[in-house]
Design a protein around this motif. Structure first.
Motif, short mmCIF file in Angstrom:
data_model
loop_
_atom_site.label_atom_id
_atom_site.label_comp_id
_atom_site.label_asym_id
_atom_site.label_seq_id
_atom_site.Cartn_x
_atom_site.Cartn_y
_atom_site.Cartn_z
N GLY A 11 0.78 -1.16 -0.17
CA GLY A 11 0.19 0.06 -0.07
C GLY A 11 0.82 1.38 -0.08
O GLY A 11 1.99 1.09 0.29
N GLU A 14 -2.30 7.86 -0.67
CA GLU A 14 -2.79 8.34 -2.33
C GLU A 14 -2.25 9.92 -2.27
O GLU A 14 -2.08 10.09 -3.24
CB GLU A 14 -4.17 8.27 -2.22
CG GLU A 14 -4.79 8.45 -3.44
CD GLU A 14 -4.44 7.46 -4.44
OE1 GLU A 14 -4.41 7.59 -5.81
OE2 GLU A 14 -4.09 6.50 -4.03
N SER A 53 -1.24 8.63 -5.99
CA SER A 53 0.01 7.90 -5.81
C SER A 53 0.00 7.00 -7.20
O SER A 53 -0.57 6.21 -7.62
CB SER A 53 -0.35 7.02 -4.69
OG SER A 53 0.64 5.64 -4.68
N ASN A 56 0.06 3.19 -6.40
CA ASN A 56 -1.58 2.49 -6.23
C ASN A 56 -2.06 2.37 -7.83
O ASN A 56 -2.79 1.31 -7.98
CB ASN A 56 -2.27 3.56 -5.50
CG ASN A 56 -2.13 3.34 -4.14
OD1 ASN A 56 -1.23 2.64 -3.50
ND2 ASN A 56 -2.35 4.34 -3.38
N THR A 59 -0.61 -0.77 -9.01
CA THR A 59 -1.17 -2.05 -8.56
C THR A 59 -2.39 -2.16 -9.21
O THR A 59 -2.78 -3.32 -9.43
CB THR A 59 -1.23 -1.81 -6.87
OG1 THR A 59 0.04 -1.48 -6.48
CG2 THR A 59 -1.99 -3.12 -6.44
N MET A 79 -4.60 -4.08 0.12
CA MET A 79 -3.56 -3.52 1.07
C MET A 79 -3.22 -3.77 2.40
O MET A 79 -4.09 -3.80 3.05
CB MET A 79 -3.58 -2.01 0.70
CG MET A 79 -3.88 -1.57 -0.62
SD MET A 79 -2.28 -1.77 -1.76
CE MET A 79 -2.84 -0.82 -3.59
#
Length: 291
Positions: A11, A14, A53, A56, A59, A79
């Motif tokens: 994680g 953000e 982010s 993120n 991911t 996360m």
């Protein structure tokens, strides 16, 4: 059998204003020292992470690509220290009717200080409502080895393999798996001139695994090395530890020493890497795979 995948990652905050909460979560609810927090916020700001982010986003790209690759198996992101949480992903998998959940962490090497924590969170969230096929390690997966080998094959630089350091009290299996990955990649790529170092040690006051990459660059320079290619084997995406610790601090150190320094492109959501993840999932479900 109806399966689902919970794809897990550490994680990342953000936005800049999320940084205090994020690091408090990592520390089990304890606030981080103000001077350390200021340093971390400055790093995120320097990397342009103000409102969104990129990690993120990577991911999510990986999750979506893996779901497409698998076809009829849904994939949910969970996360460890940010949203969506592992528990949220488990709930979505069960709500979707999954009776088997594959737990896959975007970290290839096992450590009881890291991977076991992901498993504990996922097991607790599932609460025996679905079977769990947890992939604890994939450090020697041939496809993963080839993804990295392709990025160092043919180089004339000294290759330094790196991974996130852990407290030295960590069981030896973590370091053993890291060194095995490095050896397999070097063998596959035909690289004879390589070493291993750690990075991203935290200031906890206890011994951590070493040598640290910055000290290691000093040593390599003293040995006469003038060209270095860094291959992070313990990371699969552009984490803060890649973009700051390597792209900023290690580059700064190399410039100070007069070293030519580069690093490989991270796997991120590369289709070849996603195919490796899909093969791991299929194997855990005993489904034949061409990957």
């Amino acid at each position: 059998m109806k399966a689902a995948v919970v794809l897990m990652a550490y994680g990342s905050p953000e936005r800049l204003e999320d940084v205090p909460e994020y690091y408090s979560d990592i520390r089990g609810g304890r606030p981080i020292a103000p001077e350390h927090l200021e340093d971390l916020v400055a790093r995120y700001r320097a990397l342009g992470i103000d409102r969104e982010s990129p990690l993120n986003a990577i991911t999510e790209q990986t999750r979506a690509a893996l779901e497409r690759e698998l076809g009829d198996v849904p994939v949910f992101t969970g996360m460890k220290h940010w949203a969506p949480r592992i528990a949220d992903a488990a709930e979505r998998a069960v709500a979707g009717g999954a009776d088997t959940v594959v737990g896959l962490v975007l970290a290839p090497h096992y450590s009881e200080l890291s991977i076991s924590g992901y498993r504990e969170q996922l097991e607790a969230a599932l609460a025996d409502r679905a079977g769990l096929a947890f992939i604890e390690s994939w450090h020697d997966e041939p496809g993963f080895i080839e993804v990295l080998a392709a990025r160092v094959r043919g180089t004339d630089a000294h290759v330094v393999f790196t991974a996130h350091s852990l407290p030295a009290r960590a069981r030896p299996i973590y370091k053993e798996q890291l060194l095995e990955t490095a050896r397999l990649v070097a063998d596959e790529a035909g690289v004879a001139d390589w070493t291993f170092s750690f990075q991203s040690e935290s200031p906890t006051g206890e011994p951590w695994l070493g040598p640290d990459i910055l000290d290691h660059l000093d040593d390599l320079h003293a040995r006469g090395v003038r060209k270095v290619l860094i291959c992070p084997v313990g990371f699969v995406a552009d984490h803060l530890e890649i973009r700051w610790d390597l792209d900023h601090e290690a580059v700064e150190k190399a410039e100070e020493l007069g070293l030519e320094l580069a690093r490989i492109e991270m796997p991120n959501a590369d289709p070849q890497f996603v195919a490796v993840l899909a093969a791991l999932v299929r194997r855990s479900l005993s489904v034949p795979s061409e990957a």
